[in-house]
Design an enzyme around this catalytic site. Structure first.
Site, PDB file in Angstrom:
ATOM      1  N   PHE A   1     -74.772  80.816   9.560  1.00  0.00           N
ATOM      2  CA  PHE A   1     -75.404  80.608  10.857  1.00  0.00           C
ATOM      3  C   PHE A   1     -76.867  81.063  10.773  1.00  0.00           C
ATOM      4  O   PHE A   1     -77.189  82.062  10.137  1.00  0.00           O
ATOM      5  CB  PHE A   1     -74.703  81.438  11.932  1.00  0.00           C
ATOM      6  CG  PHE A   1     -73.407  80.849  12.445  1.00  0.00           C
ATOM      7  CD1 PHE A   1     -72.866  79.705  11.896  1.00  0.00           C
ATOM      8  CD2 PHE A   1     -72.734  81.454  13.497  1.00  0.00           C
ATOM      9  CE1 PHE A   1     -71.676  79.165  12.373  1.00  0.00           C
ATOM     10  CE2 PHE A   1     -71.547  80.934  13.993  1.00  0.00           C
ATOM     11  CZ  PHE A   1     -71.014  79.789  13.436  1.00  0.00           C
TER      12      PHE A   1
ATOM     13  N   HIS B   1     -68.653  76.290  -0.259  1.00  0.00           N
ATOM     14  CA  HIS B   1     -68.611  77.030   1.006  1.00  0.00           C
ATOM     15  C   HIS B   1     -67.381  76.569   1.782  1.00  0.00           C
ATOM     16  O   HIS B   1     -66.656  77.389   2.327  1.00  0.00           O
ATOM     17  CB  HIS B   1     -69.891  76.783   1.795  1.00  0.00           C
ATOM     18  CG  HIS B   1     -70.043  77.646   2.999  1.00  0.00           C
ATOM     19  ND1 HIS B   1     -69.909  79.016   2.946  1.00  0.00           N
ATOM     20  CD2 HIS B   1     -70.304  77.350   4.300  1.00  0.00           C
ATOM     21  CE1 HIS B   1     -70.090  79.523   4.155  1.00  0.00           C
ATOM     22  NE2 HIS B   1     -70.317  78.543   4.994  1.00  0.00           N
TER      23      HIS B   1
ATOM     24  N   HIS C   1     -62.287  82.489   6.281  1.00  0.00           N
ATOM     25  CA  HIS C   1     -63.733  82.679   6.163  1.00  0.00           C
ATOM     26  C   HIS C   1     -64.041  84.153   6.379  1.00  0.00           C
ATOM     27  O   HIS C   1     -63.916  84.673   7.484  1.00  0.00           O
ATOM     28  CB  HIS C   1     -64.444  81.815   7.210  1.00  0.00           C
ATOM     29  CG  HIS C   1     -65.916  81.679   6.976  1.00  0.00           C
ATOM     30  ND1 HIS C   1     -66.625  82.538   6.152  1.00  0.00           N
ATOM     31  CD2 HIS C   1     -66.820  80.790   7.465  1.00  0.00           C
ATOM     32  CE1 HIS C   1     -67.906  82.168   6.153  1.00  0.00           C
ATOM     33  NE2 HIS C   1     -68.042  81.118   6.928  1.00  0.00           N
TER      34      HIS C   1
ATOM     35  N   LYS D   1     -61.458  79.399   0.725  1.00  0.00           N
ATOM     36  CA  LYS D   1     -61.271  79.685   2.156  1.00  0.00           C
ATOM     37  C   LYS D   1     -59.981  79.053   2.682  1.00  0.00           C
ATOM     38  O   LYS D   1     -59.477  79.469   3.723  1.00  0.00           O
ATOM     39  CB  LYS D   1     -62.460  79.178   2.966  1.00  0.00           C
ATOM     40  CG  LYS D   1     -63.738  80.002   2.820  1.00  0.00           C
ATOM     41  CD  LYS D   1     -64.822  79.486   3.755  1.00  0.00           C
ATOM     42  CE  LYS D   1     -66.102  80.305   3.638  1.00  0.00           C
ATOM     43  NZ  LYS D   1     -66.818  80.065   2.379  1.00  0.00           N
TER      44      LYS D   1
ATOM     45  N   GLU E   1     -71.808  69.492   2.928  1.00  0.00           N
ATOM     46  CA  GLU E   1     -71.799  70.083   1.596  1.00  0.00           C
ATOM     47  C   GLU E   1     -71.443  69.038   0.548  1.00  0.00           C
ATOM     48  O   GLU E   1     -72.024  69.022  -0.545  1.00  0.00           O
ATOM     49  CB  GLU E   1     -70.825  71.259   1.529  1.00  0.00           C
ATOM     50  CG  GLU E   1     -70.902  72.001   0.207  1.00  0.00           C
ATOM     51  CD  GLU E   1     -70.089  73.282   0.164  1.00  0.00           C
ATOM     52  OE1 GLU E   1     -70.252  74.050  -0.801  1.00  0.00           O
ATOM     53  OE2 GLU E   1     -69.283  73.518   1.091  1.00  0.00           O
TER      54      GLU E   1
ATOM     55  N   CYS F   1     -73.097  84.273   7.110  1.00  0.00           N
ATOM     56  CA  CYS F   1     -72.104  83.967   6.075  1.00  0.00           C
ATOM     57  C   CYS F   1     -72.693  83.966   4.669  1.00  0.00           C
ATOM     58  O   CYS F   1     -71.950  83.969   3.685  1.00  0.00           O
ATOM     59  CB  CYS F   1     -71.448  82.618   6.370  1.00  0.00           C
ATOM     60  SG  CYS F   1     -70.878  82.488   8.076  1.00  0.00           S
TER      61      CYS F   1
END
Length: 417
Positions: free
Chosen positions: A399, A303, A340, A335, A314, A163
């Protein structure tokens, strides 16, 4: 003093619209791109919805022969690149091709062609696999296509870091321009993961929302009732130029890309490090790289995935980096509207950050209904906000523990409000 780098062109293909302006208008209107999947029958999957790109025709941006030799992720990338280059108004025939590079990313590459050709091999035998299978599959083929179409011979390669992919690509482009390796770099990211196998994989990982009865309200970053991210697809491309090159040709400047930070969690395949440790290092490094004090940041495009661990960590990381200023920051997650976009997320979110600087408008976090005590910042809930912004940050975390943060600054010929 570090070479200044400007954003002079932007192109976007998103689940909200084809094109940068239409995407931005939908973002500030708080529209959701989520709906039941139409590309294949999702019956039998735990999740049956996603944020698909709608109404896209590759032949609007390239000839039919080229389109047939590209997976959807590459088609989306090329479409956004056409728009970015047109918006930049740059004539590559008048530029030294050795001084123009392409750094581009895709987290998953050609998922559509992979599943299609696997079925063909299993049904018809290995001799029936397309000779274009490998070139259509590999994620690094996009910078190849871009460089061949516009005859660009500078630094050229692909990036893959889940990502965080496109934020890493953009950050590396910044580094090349500052190092003097090029005068112009085309950069960004693209993703088209909407296949039966892709959906099944994220479902098995328990990463995505299963709110099938109400898709448009499923992506709810920082809300107490979040239950996973919503898969999305799309692409965003930027033309980045050194200040000297942009000024010499009288280019319109949308923003200055002034900082890039990155780090690794070294913790877990999919879960973020406790207390947002990796995110802290990424954001702090970006501020140092930009020469910006945390108190000067006005907006963070988070994010903000709508997963339990990411949103909490976050939030913690932002408070650790910015201290008391964290509560004065405007934060939002686009998002909530586009889902995403995986490897393309950082690029599309940097676009939103540039537009927020330019227009003096912060896109909202929609579907924010029930506050989470562990997520206690100003997430710009549900409605866009007009606010002067001079410095913005965009975060992406992937990830594998990959973290990237970008810092942008409004320039003298960016309008703002």
């Amino acid at each position: 003093m570090a070479t200044r780098v400007f954003v002079t062109g932007m192109g976007v293909v998103s689940p909200l619209a084809i094109g940068a302006e239409a995407t931005w208008n939908s973002l500030i209107a708080g529209r959701s791109g989520a709906d039941r999947i139409t590309r294949f029958d999702p019956a039998g999957h735990r999740t049956t919805f996603a944020c698909e790109v709608k109404g896209f025709a590759a032949t609007d941006f390239m000839d039919r022969k080229d389109a047939k030799r590209m997976d959807l992720f590459a088609q989306l990338a090329m479409a956004s690149t056409v728009e970015a280059i047109e918006q930049a108004g740059i004539d590559f025939d008048g530029v030294d091709p050795d001084r123009v590079g392409v750094v581009y990313g895709s987290g998953m590459g050609g998922m559509t062609i992979y599943e299609e050709q696997l079925r063909r091999m299993l049904n018809d035998g290995p001799g029936r696999v397309s000779p274009f299978f490998i070139p259509m599959l590999i994620g690094d083929i996009v910078p190849g296509h871009i460089s061949m179409r516009w005859k660009l011979k500078g630094p050229n390669y692909g990036v893959q870091s889940a990502c965080a992919t496109s934020s890493h690509a953009i950050g590396l482009a910044l580094m090349h321009l500052r190092a003097g390796d090029a005068d112009v770099i085309v950069t960004g990211g693209s993703e088209a993961p909407m296949t039966p196998l892709g959906l099944a994989g994220f479902n098995s990982a328990r990463a995505i929302s299963t709110r099938n009865d109400d898709p448009q309200r499923a992506s709810r970053p920082f809300d107490r009732d979040r239950d996973g991210f919503v898969m999305g697809e799309g692409a965003a491309t930027f033309v980045l130029e050194t200040e000297e090159h942009a000024r010499a040709r009288g280019a319109t400047v949308f923003a200055e890309l002034c900082g890039y930070g990155f780090s690794g969690d070294a913790y877990h395949l999919t879960a973020p490090a406790p207390e947002g440790e990796g995110a802290v290092h990424s954001m702090a490094a970006a501020l140092r790289n930009a020469g910006v004090d945390g108190a000067d940041v006005d907006y963070i495009n988070a994010h903000g995935t709508s997963t339990e661990l990411n949103d909490k960590n976050e939030t913690t990381a932002i408070k650790r980096v910015f201290g008391g200023h964290a509560y004065k920051l405007a934060v939002s997650s686009t998002k909530s509207m586009i889902g995403h976009l995986l490897g393309a997320a950082g690029a599309v979110e940097m676009f939103a950050s540039v537009m927020a600087l330019r227009e003096g408008t912060i896109p909202p976090t929609i579907n924010y209904e029930t506050p989470d005590p562990e997520c206690d910042l100003d997430y710009t809930p549900n409605e866009a906000r007009n606010q002067a912004i001079n410095v913005a940050m965009s975060n992406t975390f992937g990830f594998g523990g990959h973290n990237a943060s970008l810092v942008l600054r409004r320039t003298e010929n960016s309008s703002g409000r």
